[in-house]
Design an enzyme around this catalytic site. Structure first.
Site, PDB file in Angstrom:
ATOM      1  N   SER A   1       0.802  -1.214   0.000  1.00 38.69           N
ATOM      2  CA  SER A   1       0.000   0.000   0.000  1.00 38.69           C
ATOM      3  C   SER A   1       0.840   1.273   0.000  1.00 38.69           C
ATOM      4  O   SER A   1       1.978   1.291   0.466  1.00 38.69           O
ATOM      5  CB  SER A   1      -0.920   0.006   1.231  1.00 38.69           C
ATOM      6  OG  SER A   1      -0.150  -0.143   2.413  1.00 38.69           O
TER       7      SER A   1
ATOM      8  N   GLN B   1       1.725   4.189   1.866  1.00 34.41           N
ATOM      9  CA  GLN B   1       1.648   4.226   3.324  1.00 34.41           C
ATOM     10  C   GLN B   1       2.691   5.165   3.909  1.00 34.41           C
ATOM     11  O   GLN B   1       3.618   5.618   3.231  1.00 34.41           O
ATOM     12  CB  GLN B   1       1.869   2.816   3.890  1.00 34.41           C
ATOM     13  CG  GLN B   1       3.227   2.219   3.540  1.00 34.41           C
ATOM     14  CD  GLN B   1       3.361   0.779   4.030  1.00 34.41           C
ATOM     15  OE1 GLN B   1       3.992   0.538   5.063  1.00 34.41           O
ATOM     16  NE2 GLN B   1       2.763  -0.158   3.299  1.00 34.41           N
TER      17      GLN B   1
ATOM     18  N   HIS C   1       4.441   5.870   8.207  1.00 32.22           N
ATOM     19  CA  HIS C   1       4.456   5.417   9.593  1.00 32.22           C
ATOM     20  C   HIS C   1       4.509   6.637  10.501  1.00 32.22           C
ATOM     21  O   HIS C   1       5.202   7.613  10.209  1.00 32.22           O
ATOM     22  CB  HIS C   1       5.656   4.507   9.852  1.00 32.22           C
ATOM     23  CG  HIS C   1       5.716   3.348   8.908  1.00 32.22           C
ATOM     24  ND1 HIS C   1       4.724   2.398   8.824  1.00 32.22           N
ATOM     25  CD2 HIS C   1       6.640   2.987   7.990  1.00 32.22           C
ATOM     26  CE1 HIS C   1       5.035   1.510   7.902  1.00 32.22           C
ATOM     27  NE2 HIS C   1       6.193   1.847   7.375  1.00 32.22           N
TER      28      HIS C   1
ATOM     29  N   LYS D   1       7.842   3.898  13.789  1.00 29.77           N
ATOM     30  CA  LYS D   1       8.304   2.803  12.941  1.00 29.77           C
ATOM     31  C   LYS D   1       9.205   3.308  11.814  1.00 29.77           C
ATOM     32  O   LYS D   1       8.918   3.097  10.633  1.00 29.77           O
ATOM     33  CB  LYS D   1       7.110   2.035  12.368  1.00 29.77           C
ATOM     34  CG  LYS D   1       7.471   0.694  11.739  1.00 29.77           C
ATOM     35  CD  LYS D   1       6.266   0.094  11.039  1.00 29.77           C
ATOM     36  CE  LYS D   1       6.634  -1.179  10.309  1.00 29.77           C
ATOM     37  NZ  LYS D   1       5.532  -1.685   9.455  1.00 29.77           N
TER      38      LYS D   1
ATOM     39  N   GLU E   1      12.094   2.835   9.247  1.00 27.87           N
ATOM     40  CA  GLU E   1      12.501   1.543   8.699  1.00 27.87           C
ATOM     41  C   GLU E   1      13.539   1.699   7.596  1.00 27.87           C
ATOM     42  O   GLU E   1      13.627   2.731   6.929  1.00 27.87           O
ATOM     43  CB  GLU E   1      11.285   0.768   8.183  1.00 27.87           C
ATOM     44  CG  GLU E   1      10.574   1.415   7.015  1.00 27.87           C
ATOM     45  CD  GLU E   1       9.278   0.696   6.635  1.00 27.87           C
ATOM     46  OE1 GLU E   1       8.638   0.100   7.534  1.00 27.87           O
ATOM     47  OE2 GLU E   1       8.907   0.738   5.467  1.00 27.87           O
TER      48      GLU E   1
ATOM     49  N   HIS F   1       5.550   6.025   1.080  1.00 29.12           N
ATOM     50  CA  HIS F   1       6.273   5.024   0.305  1.00 29.12           C
ATOM     51  C   HIS F   1       5.370   3.853  -0.031  1.00 29.12           C
ATOM     52  O   HIS F   1       4.291   3.684   0.554  1.00 29.12           O
ATOM     53  CB  HIS F   1       7.511   4.527   1.059  1.00 29.12           C
ATOM     54  CG  HIS F   1       7.209   3.897   2.395  1.00 29.12           C
ATOM     55  ND1 HIS F   1       6.950   4.640   3.521  1.00 29.12           N
ATOM     56  CD2 HIS F   1       7.132   2.596   2.784  1.00 29.12           C
ATOM     57  CE1 HIS F   1       6.729   3.827   4.541  1.00 29.12           C
ATOM     58  NE2 HIS F   1       6.823   2.582   4.116  1.00 29.12           N
TER      59      HIS F   1
ATOM     60  N   ARG G   1      -2.407   3.780   5.907  1.00 31.48           N
ATOM     61  CA  ARG G   1      -2.545   3.455   4.487  1.00 31.48           C
ATOM     62  C   ARG G   1      -3.484   4.421   3.776  1.00 31.48           C
ATOM     63  O   ARG G   1      -4.428   4.931   4.378  1.00 31.48           O
ATOM     64  CB  ARG G   1      -3.078   2.027   4.305  1.00 31.48           C
ATOM     65  CG  ARG G   1      -2.184   0.951   4.910  1.00 31.48           C
ATOM     66  CD  ARG G   1      -2.794  -0.437   4.721  1.00 31.48           C
ATOM     67  NE  ARG G   1      -1.928  -1.475   5.276  1.00 31.48           N
ATOM     68  CZ  ARG G   1      -1.972  -1.893   6.533  1.00 31.48           C
ATOM     69  NH1 ARG G   1      -2.857  -1.345   7.365  1.00 31.48           N
ATOM     70  NH2 ARG G   1      -1.158  -2.831   6.959  1.00 31.48           N
TER      71      ARG G   1
ATOM     72  N   LYS H   1      -7.136  -3.114   2.320  1.00 34.91           N
ATOM     73  CA  LYS H   1      -7.302  -2.865   3.746  1.00 34.91           C
ATOM     74  C   LYS H   1      -7.880  -1.462   3.978  1.00 34.91           C
ATOM     75  O   LYS H   1      -7.862  -0.620   3.079  1.00 34.91           O
ATOM     76  CB  LYS H   1      -5.955  -3.009   4.458  1.00 34.91           C
ATOM     77  CG  LYS H   1      -5.384  -4.418   4.415  1.00 34.91           C
ATOM     78  CD  LYS H   1      -4.053  -4.517   5.151  1.00 34.91           C
ATOM     79  CE  LYS H   1      -3.497  -5.923   5.125  1.00 34.91           C
ATOM     80  NZ  LYS H   1      -2.194  -6.030   5.832  1.00 34.91           N
TER      81      LYS H   1
END
Length: 418
Positions: free
Chosen positions: A110, A112, A114, A137, A139, A275, A294, A300
């Protein structure tokens, strides 16, 4: 305090999300087959998306040969986490600050972002079943195979070029002309406001209008009607629309940087950076969280309001997201992102060769991704054999040697915090 071995095998867990690669085509499935996961049987028709290695409560790793989970074992033996890490991070109940993963991406994830720590705490308090923990989060994704991704906003001149050359995109954004009139000398704050207005208008476009313009766009591309300015994203747009028909996320190909990475290249995405991973196999390390906001390319639930409000709106070339490795020691590279939660080491040793790692103040998790070899400690007095898919935990302040086996190259990825 009871004496325990500081290095031992752990068992990861698998996640079978729809976007994962199918069966043995997935690195996740391949590694899981070698990880001695109790009850694991590879199903050739199932998608294998993620391999989790860590203490996240959603799916904690186990300790090989024991009934305890990894967090339970670490809580009982806190010396394995060490003295310095609890001063910087929450390690209660055996919690590690990072979560280590392998991702095998067969279909785009997706669009998205964080949340940062404060936003994560607020979202978790308001919607605990959607945002399942109060942690941020950040990453890092490190390519195991050729890897494609959308990451961060494109430089503004690139977005302007697409608005001028893609009428279907411009038709969805009432404020497009205002954005095109933005002067190159506009302040950073003015640029961010303009980009936020543009992105918010795109992501909140009416569904019938999205369907209409996307239908026009796909028909034009299928009829070889792409202009020179569009040719670099034409195939991506067609692929995303095939995977997620009539989804607004398809238009993000024009707004977000499109990167194609080779094995060994890495990108870092901090809080508030939009991203979407498109395809490929990666090592992924993040703060110990599963929070995702998302807004597209997903079946979802979407949370467009929180995504739009929480982005940084920094428009920059994708090189700004790249993590350049440095030498950690013999046969080892270090990928160290600009946050304290984790660092990842890449170990590559040939037949019979050794990579020596000095003591690290905090705990580590490592996975063998290619070949066979061993890890030894206490000056070689103790060792474990390793083969592809094996995962180990390494306690704080233990020096180790990784040694290549009898055939080919032995490759290990090790995540740690200190």
């Amino acid at each position: 305090m009871a004496s325990v071995d500081p290095v031992f095998h752990i068992t990861p867990t698998t996640q079978n999300y729809d976007w994962g690669k199918i069966g043995n085509d997935s690195k996740v499935a391949q590694f899981a087959s070698g990880a001695a996961i109790p009850g694991f049987t590879l199903k050739e028709s199932a998608p294998y998306a993620e391999l989790w290695m860590g203490t996240h409560p959603k799916s904690p790793s186990g300790v090989s040969g024991l009934s305890e989970s990894l967090p339970e074992y670490l809580a009982a033996h806190p010396q394995l986490i060490g003295d310095s890490i609890p001063k910087k991070f929450n390690t209660s109940n055996g919690n590690l600050p990072f979560l280590f993963k392998v991702l095998a991406i067969g279909k785009a994830l997706s669009i998205q972002t964080h949340p940062d720590k404060k936003t994560a705490e607020e979202l978790h308090a308001a919607h605990p079943t959607v945002y399942t923990d109060p942690n941020h989060k950040p990453e890092m994704a490190l390519a195991l195979t050729p890897f494609k991704a959308l990451c961060g906003f494109r430089p503004l001149p690139q977005i302007k070029t697409y608005l001028q050359s893609v009428p279907e995109l411009k038709a969805l954004i009432p404020t497009a002309d205002k954005f095109l009139e933005l002067h190159p000398s506009a302040t950073s704050a003015e640029q961010k406001v303009a980009l936020k207005d543009l992105f918010a208008a795109l992501m909140t476009a009416e569904v019938p209008k999205i369907n209409e313009e996307l239908s026009k766009l796909i028909s034009r591309y299928q009829s070889n009607g792409a202009t020179d300015a569009e040719k670099d994203v034409k195939d991506l747009v067609l692929t995303l629309n095939e995977q997620f028909p009539n989804d607004i996320g398809v238009f993000c190909a024009y707004i977000l940087n499109y990167v194609i990475m080779e094995p060994g290249e890495a990108i870092f995405l901090g809080a508030g950076e939009p991203h979407a991973y498109v395809s490929g196999d990666i090592m992924e390390c993040m703060a110990n969280s599963d929070n995702v906001i998302r807004a597209g390319l997903t079946p979802k639930p979407k949370d467009i309001q929180n995504l739009v409000s929480g982005l940084t709106y920094i428009a920059a070339h994708p090189v700004n997201h790249m993590v350049k490795p440095t030498k950690f020691g013999q046969s080892t590279l270090s990928y160290d992102p600009p946050i304290p939660d984790f660092t990842v080491l890449e170990v590559k040793v040939g037949k019979g060769n050794v990579a020596s790692h000095k003591e690290i103040d905090g705990p580590s998790i490592a996975i063998a991704v290619q070949g066979t070899g061993s890890v030894s400690w206490q000056n070689g007095q103790k060792s474990l054999e390793l083969s592809t898919g094996n995962v180990i935990f390494l306690g704080a302040r233990v020096a180790v040697d990784f040694k290549g086996g009898s055939e080919g190259e032995f490759v290990v990825y090790r995540a740690y915090v200190e």
